[in-house]
Design an enzyme around this catalytic site. Sequence first.
Site, mmCIF file in Angstrom:
data_model
loop_
_atom_site.group_PDB
_atom_site.id
_atom_site.type_symbol
_atom_site.label_atom_id
_atom_site.label_comp_id
_atom_site.label_asym_id
_atom_site.label_seq_id
_atom_site.Cartn_x
_atom_site.Cartn_y
_atom_site.Cartn_z
ATOM 1 N N ARG A 187 1.689 21.521 16.293
ATOM 2 C CA ARG A 187 3.008 21.951 16.502
ATOM 3 C C ARG A 187 3.429 22.248 17.914
ATOM 4 N NH1 ARG A 187 1.272 27.615 13.161
ATOM 5 N NH2 ARG A 187 -0.207 28.074 14.450
ATOM 6 N N GLU A 192 0.390 22.891 20.799
ATOM 7 C CA GLU A 192 -0.970 23.400 20.314
ATOM 8 C C GLU A 192 -1.938 22.168 19.823
ATOM 9 O OE1 GLU A 192 -0.720 26.407 17.410
ATOM 10 O OE2 GLU A 192 0.895 27.614 18.612
ATOM 11 N N TYR A 235 -9.818 35.705 8.519
ATOM 12 C CA TYR A 235 -8.439 35.114 8.603
ATOM 13 C C TYR A 235 -7.402 36.007 8.543
ATOM 14 C CZ TYR A 235 -5.255 30.887 8.666
ATOM 15 O OH TYR A 235 -4.321 29.920 8.959
ATOM 16 N N ASP A 250 -3.986 38.129 9.114
ATOM 17 C CA ASP A 250 -2.765 38.314 9.930
ATOM 18 C C ASP A 250 -2.744 40.025 10.501
ATOM 19 O OD1 ASP A 250 -1.740 35.910 9.235
ATOM 20 O OD2 ASP A 250 -1.065 36.555 7.407
ATOM 21 N N ARG A 264 -12.261 27.387 14.858
ATOM 22 C CA ARG A 264 -11.431 26.548 15.497
ATOM 23 C C ARG A 264 -10.854 27.089 16.668
ATOM 24 N NH1 ARG A 264 -12.081 21.516 14.672
ATOM 25 N NH2 ARG A 264 -9.939 21.016 14.693
ATOM 26 N N ARG A 276 -1.535 30.171 1.342
ATOM 27 C CA ARG A 276 -0.953 31.199 2.350
ATOM 28 C C ARG A 276 0.531 30.793 2.195
ATOM 29 N NH1 ARG A 276 -3.566 33.584 6.775
ATOM 30 N NH2 ARG A 276 -1.718 32.889 8.228
ATOM 31 N N ARG A 284 8.407 27.350 -3.408
ATOM 32 C CA ARG A 284 9.760 28.136 -4.212
ATOM 33 C C ARG A 284 10.651 27.112 -4.555
ATOM 34 N NH1 ARG A 284 10.443 30.549 1.101
ATOM 35 N NH2 ARG A 284 9.318 32.564 1.162
HETATM 36 P P1 FAD Z 1 -7.959 39.666 19.060
HETATM 37 O O1 FAD Z 1 -6.671 39.689 19.115
HETATM 38 O O2 FAD Z 1 -8.834 38.317 19.037
HETATM 39 O O3 FAD Z 1 -8.838 40.799 20.040
HETATM 40 C C1 FAD Z 1 -10.188 40.790 20.246
HETATM 41 C C2 FAD Z 1 -10.255 41.095 21.676
HETATM 42 O O4 FAD Z 1 -11.741 41.393 21.972
HETATM 43 C C3 FAD Z 1 -9.756 39.887 22.792
HETATM 44 O O5 FAD Z 1 -8.710 40.276 23.603
HETATM 45 C C4 FAD Z 1 -11.033 39.564 23.502
HETATM 46 O O6 FAD Z 1 -10.849 39.104 24.632
HETATM 47 C C5 FAD Z 1 -12.009 40.910 23.422
HETATM 48 N N1 FAD Z 1 -13.468 40.438 23.414
HETATM 49 C C6 FAD Z 1 -14.023 39.624 22.776
HETATM 50 N N2 FAD Z 1 -15.392 39.781 23.052
HETATM 51 C C7 FAD Z 1 -15.481 40.752 24.071
HETATM 52 C C8 FAD Z 1 -16.464 41.152 24.793
HETATM 53 N N3 FAD Z 1 -17.680 40.960 24.846
HETATM 54 N N4 FAD Z 1 -16.214 41.997 25.860
HETATM 55 C C9 FAD Z 1 -14.903 42.712 25.947
HETATM 56 N N5 FAD Z 1 -13.861 42.042 25.497
HETATM 57 C C10 FAD Z 1 -14.207 41.244 24.278
HETATM 58 N N6 FAD Z 1 -0.889 36.696 12.750
HETATM 59 C C11 FAD Z 1 0.344 37.141 12.057
HETATM 60 O O7 FAD Z 1 0.353 38.109 11.524
HETATM 61 N N7 FAD Z 1 1.576 36.371 12.201
HETATM 62 C C12 FAD Z 1 1.278 35.241 12.997
HETATM 63 O O8 FAD Z 1 2.320 34.489 13.235
HETATM 64 C C13 FAD Z 1 0.039 34.654 13.417
HETATM 65 N N8 FAD Z 1 0.009 33.641 14.377
HETATM 66 C C14 FAD Z 1 -1.431 33.328 14.701
HETATM 67 C C15 FAD Z 1 -1.276 32.114 15.514
HETATM 68 C C16 FAD Z 1 -2.442 31.903 15.973
HETATM 69 C C17 FAD Z 1 -2.719 30.531 16.867
HETATM 70 C C18 FAD Z 1 -3.894 32.487 15.970
HETATM 71 C C19 FAD Z 1 -4.958 32.485 16.673
HETATM 72 C C20 FAD Z 1 -3.686 33.879 15.180
HETATM 73 C C21 FAD Z 1 -2.532 34.096 14.644
HETATM 74 N N9 FAD Z 1 -2.199 35.243 13.886
HETATM 75 C C22 FAD Z 1 -0.974 35.664 13.524
HETATM 76 C C23 FAD Z 1 -3.304 36.399 13.726
HETATM 77 C C24 FAD Z 1 -3.428 37.365 14.810
HETATM 78 O O9 FAD Z 1 -3.479 36.829 15.997
HETATM 79 C C25 FAD Z 1 -4.643 38.440 14.507
HETATM 80 O O10 FAD Z 1 -4.537 38.995 13.195
HETATM 81 C C26 FAD Z 1 -4.803 39.420 15.613
HETATM 82 O O11 FAD Z 1 -4.384 39.096 16.807
HETATM 83 C C27 FAD Z 1 -6.270 39.986 15.635
HETATM 84 O O12 FAD Z 1 -6.366 40.965 16.169
HETATM 85 P P2 FAD Z 1 -7.630 41.566 16.697
HETATM 86 O O13 FAD Z 1 -7.492 42.539 17.525
HETATM 87 O O14 FAD Z 1 -8.740 41.515 15.515
HETATM 88 O O15 FAD Z 1 -8.518 40.295 17.740
HETATM 89 N N1 UDP Z 2 -0.141 23.718 6.366
HETATM 90 C C1 UDP Z 2 0.138 22.444 6.140
HETATM 91 N N2 UDP Z 2 1.348 22.009 6.767
HETATM 92 C C2 UDP Z 2 2.173 22.610 7.755
HETATM 93 C C3 UDP Z 2 1.991 24.016 7.798
HETATM 94 C C4 UDP Z 2 0.729 24.394 7.156
HETATM 95 O O1 UDP Z 2 -0.603 21.749 5.643
HETATM 96 O O2 UDP Z 2 3.018 22.218 8.054
HETATM 97 C C5 UDP Z 2 -1.397 24.246 5.811
HETATM 98 C C6 UDP Z 2 -2.558 23.988 6.829
HETATM 99 O O3 UDP Z 2 -3.739 23.931 6.273
HETATM 100 C C7 UDP Z 2 -2.734 25.357 7.431
HETATM 101 C C8 UDP Z 2 -2.199 26.278 6.297
HETATM 102 O O4 UDP Z 2 -1.298 25.674 5.719
HETATM 103 O O5 UDP Z 2 -4.036 25.739 8.027
HETATM 104 C C9 UDP Z 2 -1.838 27.711 6.582
HETATM 105 O O6 UDP Z 2 -0.810 27.564 7.456
HETATM 106 P P1 UDP Z 2 -0.208 28.902 8.362
HETATM 107 O O7 UDP Z 2 0.954 28.489 8.903
HETATM 108 O O8 UDP Z 2 -0.381 30.179 7.660
HETATM 109 O O9 UDP Z 2 -1.367 28.764 9.396
HETATM 110 P P2 UDP Z 2 -1.593 29.544 10.980
HETATM 111 O O10 UDP Z 2 -0.059 30.099 11.321
HETATM 112 O O11 UDP Z 2 -2.526 30.626 10.574
HETATM 113 O O12 UDP Z 2 -1.926 28.703 11.721
#
Ligand code: FAD
Ligand code: UDP
Length: 373
Positions: A279, A305, A353, A355, A248, A171, A175
């Site tokens: 982080r 986090e 996984y 985005d 996780r 991911r 560069r």
């Molecule tokens: P969710 O946002 O999880 O929505 C699912 C919803 O269903 C939730 O609100 C939940 O409450 C609801 N639900 C579940 N079960 C039930 C139930 N039984 N009844 C009623 N409601 C229910 N993506 C990026 O592009 N850039 C980023 O920088 C990025 N950073 C991230 C950082 C973190 C820590 C995490 C965890 C994810 C990150 N993502 C990022 C990914 C991004 O969060 C997801 O791709 C996106 O939010 C997923 O949307 P979703 O609708 O599939 O799921």
């Molecule tokens: N990663 C790492 N060091 C860093 C940042 C990321 O080793 O400083 C690795 C780690 O395994 C992570 C993966 O790269 O799970 C993908 O990183 P990303 O930032 O895409 O993870 P997310 O934002 O989804 O948590």
Amino acid sequence: MKYDYLIVGAGLFGAVCARELTDAGKKCLVVDKRAHIGGNVYTEAIEGIQVHKYGAHIFHTNLADVWKYVQRFATFNRFTNSPVANYHGELYSLPFNMYTFNKMWGVVTPEEAAQKIEEQRKAAGITNPKNLEEQAISLVGTDIYEKLIKGYTEKQWGRPCTELPAFIIKRLPVRLTFDNNYFNALYQGIPVGGYTKMVAKMLQGIDVHLHCDYLGMKEELDAKADHVIYTGPIDAYFHYDLGPLEYRSVRFETEVLDKPNFQGNAAVNYTDRETPWTRIIEHKWFEFGKDADGKDLPKTVISREYSSEWKVGDEPYYPVNDDKNGKLYKAYRNMADREKKVTFGGRLGEYKYYDMDQVIHAALNCVKGLLGK
Ligand code: FAD
Ligand code: UDP
């Protein structure tokens, strides 16, 4: 009241489906068990700062149609993600680029950097990387693996790097240029005013019930609609009958600090094994006009986090896409395919996984499929 579609989850997948189906003339009801819309992209204002309550979310995509789509619901700022890695107080630029290589090895030219990586790759004897450790070493060498990847990854995933799939580390860009942009994306930014405002606009005019756990009142809710779109965890839908999938979870510790600038950057990754958090996010730096001198805002909000293994009852955040869970997911998928009135979608419904842009893309395709387009 009878609906065409019951949509479980007011995250991005659910909200995009609801918008598209409504615009196609279908009547939708969206339910979410949480107290708010937006799913994991939810943001809320604290001290005048949009706080990303479920972790930093930076929108980035190469999909021109998805970028065009989201512009309908928000204005995006020009934020570019450039996290800093902190290894026991030594700071490195991310993703892995000439600034990182210069700091790590003192190399100055791209050729010197490439040579150093090649030397370390050869010394490790890796030809065909089979797991995250081998993939990382073959991409950036052992020094960077040891200082910037191993500790962070093992904290993040709770598993040794030798047991994790190689794709996770792919991911991150590598560069041989001086470019700290974390993403190889044509388009990037953060919605001005926060993600919640954007999702609220998607859901405008659509019935939404919060604090509503679908699985707790399935029969009653199923009776309200002809078809269900379910974006919760696929294993929970089937009462974990085949055993739970592994996820996780993340705990966020958010603090308001009485100073204008804590770390000078939106994201700092703690890449050593000893620091318990992965982080720290300083939310004001996702926005512009919240300057460090304190004239705009004398305070700042930070979130640490902490990653942990998920257990039933916790919030699932990251699917663990290894072989074992891949097989179990397939078995659940077969069960899901037999549920003719239900479509499973999103990060939890598809155990992927994803985005944000991929989720939106998948939701748009899902609706096309449902409408027979
Ligand atoms: P969710 O946002 O999880 O929505 C699912 C919803 O269903 C939730 O609100 C939940 O409450 C609801 N639900 C579940 N079960 C039930 C139930 N039984 N009844 C009623 N409601 C229910 N993506 C990026 O592009 N850039 C980023 O920088 C990025 N950073 C991230 C950082 C973190 C820590 C995490 C965890 C994810 C990150 N993502 C990022 C990914 C991004 O969060 C997801 O791709 C996106 O939010 C997923 O949307 P979703 O609708 O599939 O799921
Ligand atoms: N990663 C790492 N060091 C860093 C940042 C990321 O080793 O400083 C690795 C780690 O395994 C992570 C993966 O790269 O799970 C993908 O990183 P990303 O930032 O895409 O993870 P997310 O934002 O989804 O948590």
